[in-house]
Design a protein around this motif. Sequence first.
Motif, PDB file in Angstrom:
ATOM      1  N   UNK A  67       0.896  -1.129  -0.046  1.00 32.90           N
ATOM      2  CA  UNK A  67       0.187  -0.097   0.006  1.00 32.90           C
ATOM      3  C   UNK A  67       0.720   1.465   0.099  1.00 32.90           C
ATOM      4  N   UNK A  68       1.897   1.262   1.142  1.00 33.68           N
ATOM      5  CA  UNK A  68       2.658   2.438   1.071  1.00 33.68           C
ATOM      6  C   UNK A  68       3.465   2.753  -0.236  1.00 33.68           C
ATOM      7  N   UNK A 124       2.703   1.751  -2.970  1.00 36.49           N
ATOM      8  CA  UNK A 124       1.722   1.951  -4.252  1.00 36.49           C
ATOM      9  C   UNK A 124       1.328   3.661  -4.303  1.00 36.49           C
ATOM     10  N   UNK A 125       1.497   4.140  -3.206  1.00 34.73           N
ATOM     11  CA  UNK A 125       1.534   5.930  -3.064  1.00 34.73           C
ATOM     12  C   UNK A 125       2.525   6.404  -3.950  1.00 34.73           C
ATOM     13  N   UNK A 130       7.778   0.010   5.048  1.00 30.95           N
ATOM     14  CA  UNK A 130       6.783   0.978   4.646  1.00 30.95           C
ATOM     15  C   UNK A 130       7.368   2.243   3.986  1.00 30.95           C
TER      16      UNK A 130
END
Lengths: 386, 315
Positions: free
Chosen positions: B101-102, B104-105, B149
């Motif tokens: 997720x992180x 993907x930012x 992350x």
Amino acid sequence: MPVFKTYMKVVKKNLLMALIYTGIFVMLVFMFSSSAEPSVKFESVSLGVCVIDEDNTEASKALTDYIGSTNTLVEIENDKDEILDALYYTRADYVLTIKNGFEEKIRAGETENLLTNYQLPDSYDGVFIDNKINHYVSTLSAYMAANDNVSEAISKTNDTLSKETEVTVETFSDDGNESTDYIIKLAFFFTYLPYGLISVLISILTVVLIKMNKKEIAARTNSSSTPVFSQTMQIILGSLLLVAAVWVLFMLVGIVINGGMFTGKAWLAVLNSFVFTLVSAGIAILTSTLTSEPRYVALVANIVPLSMSFLCGIFVEQSLLGENILAFSRFLPAYWYIKATDMLAFTSEATFDYSEFMSCLGIEALFAVALFALILLANKYKHSKG
Amino acid sequence: MSETVVKIENLVKRYKDLIALDHFSLEIKQGEIFGLLGPNGSGKTTTINCLLSLLAFDKGTIEIFGKKMTPDSYDIKRDIGIIMQNVAVYDELTVGENIDYFCGLYINDSKKRKEYVEEAIRFVGLEEFRKFYPKKLSGGLLRRLNIACGIAHKPKLIILDEPTVAVDPQSRNKILEGIQQLNKNGATIIYTSHYMEEVEQICTRIAIMDKGKKIAEGTNEELKKMIKNSETVNIDMFMIPENALSEIRDLPHVYSAEFENNVLQVKCDGGTHNLIRILSILQNHELKFGRVYSELPTLNDVFLEITGKALRDSD
């Protein structure tokens, strides 16, 4: 859309509480609707009536036959103690004595001192029989006053009283062919809906927003190369879908309870519930703005819907609430929702008025706008505090 | 080592009457592990937040990679990794999902992202835990996830804000080794801490902060040379007569000798054989003593001499 995808994953992992509240709501609706007496159904019942005929004429026998045609005639000795015992032990619901000279007096146009009766005090059954007897006697008097002989007058009276008046009750549906269950269950469903909507939305939407906007995570996402506007839009999209899903879920529950698709004015109740869903979403988002601790959310998810339920007429009918409470609850959105729902449910206190109904919806919508304005203000204040 | 990565000039940040940053300036070169050392409340985290544009400041300028940093500088943010003091992960996502997720930012390409996530997992040694939820991880493993992350997207500048708070010694060493490895791989590091030993251990250059101001800056050695103290001799003993203490105070290079809590502490400003001279005075007076140890100055001594208080006293 990484933020949106994560939003949905967080929703999925926090569904349990929302499902528990949905279960409580469905249980409440089924429990109350199945235990409630049908309030809008008319049914003629057969009562135990004893007739003591002291006159023993054609007219008195005709009255006895008329009473016996819709009730069960019981025999009791013409003794006061025996009569009172029979009423006390419910062997009879009503004891009528046709006094001597009944036919003579009617023929003479007199209507006083024709009959005496015994019945239980404040008995609805007694009032019902009284009305039937008075109706028969006044009709018979009218025909005999018109110089008919007794037999003809009795025959015409029986013909007249055998004609039934058709009664229809206006409720949710315009077509008027719905069953009693339909009316009661839907009325309960839409009345209790605010409790379910607020509880579920606070327990899921508030929790998810708190987790998505957690200070440390927000710092990490805001310092990333994904624009803040894009992140916000993804969270708004997720929230809109979540709110819509909750509303659709409740409407599906409503359809199941109804046993089929809504019809007629029930669609107005659906519209009312949609506007109230926006209000509930506003309450849930405002809660997420005011607290950053998910553990407090369970508390809020209980206090807010329960207090609104008691103050605004969800658990106790508005007609039974005190003036002071009603004066206060006018400042709560659920009051206007219930007012609109009561109109559709055709309670004794409220009749349907389209413009008044739309006014209630308008006030609910204003509450939603005010809540979203408060959310913007609270966010601005939080940002200014750093 | 010549290109400037971060340049802060005259930064001022006020919270009403409190001045959190008082004309703070800093320049960090490419390839450095730059330590920001100071007690709690000295302005380290405020500096980091201003640097990342998470916090608006009242005065001054910030440049990163030669460009002015603003909240909308997404091209700059693309090359920055941030590891905050508090663990910032989702409890609802597994180790692998959190890192993905992180990452993907920053990284849209899913194939590339998958590679990066795997590298980050390997780097922090969480291969066996990729399917674990954060609540199932120990404090040390959680910190490693927090680091993964922040670094998965391979940033050129990594900011670590007190990443070892409440971490066991084993995990702390692993984290510090990891930071040095990231630096070897080409990343410039900004490391804030109030643990002077960590800063001394890994940082190539250090700025010491107090009350929003930079009070000293330089390499570990440069900072220590700024102060008078060059050696502290400590001797455990039950008592020492005043004449013996006076003799020690009169020794060359001794500028302080105090006896307190059964410990004789002698501070020297240079010279050689200080310990031998002190011990011979004690033997001449036939005084018995126990443990003897000599300490070179620490960054705490630097902070103490400049501010008049110890780093840890200020926490």
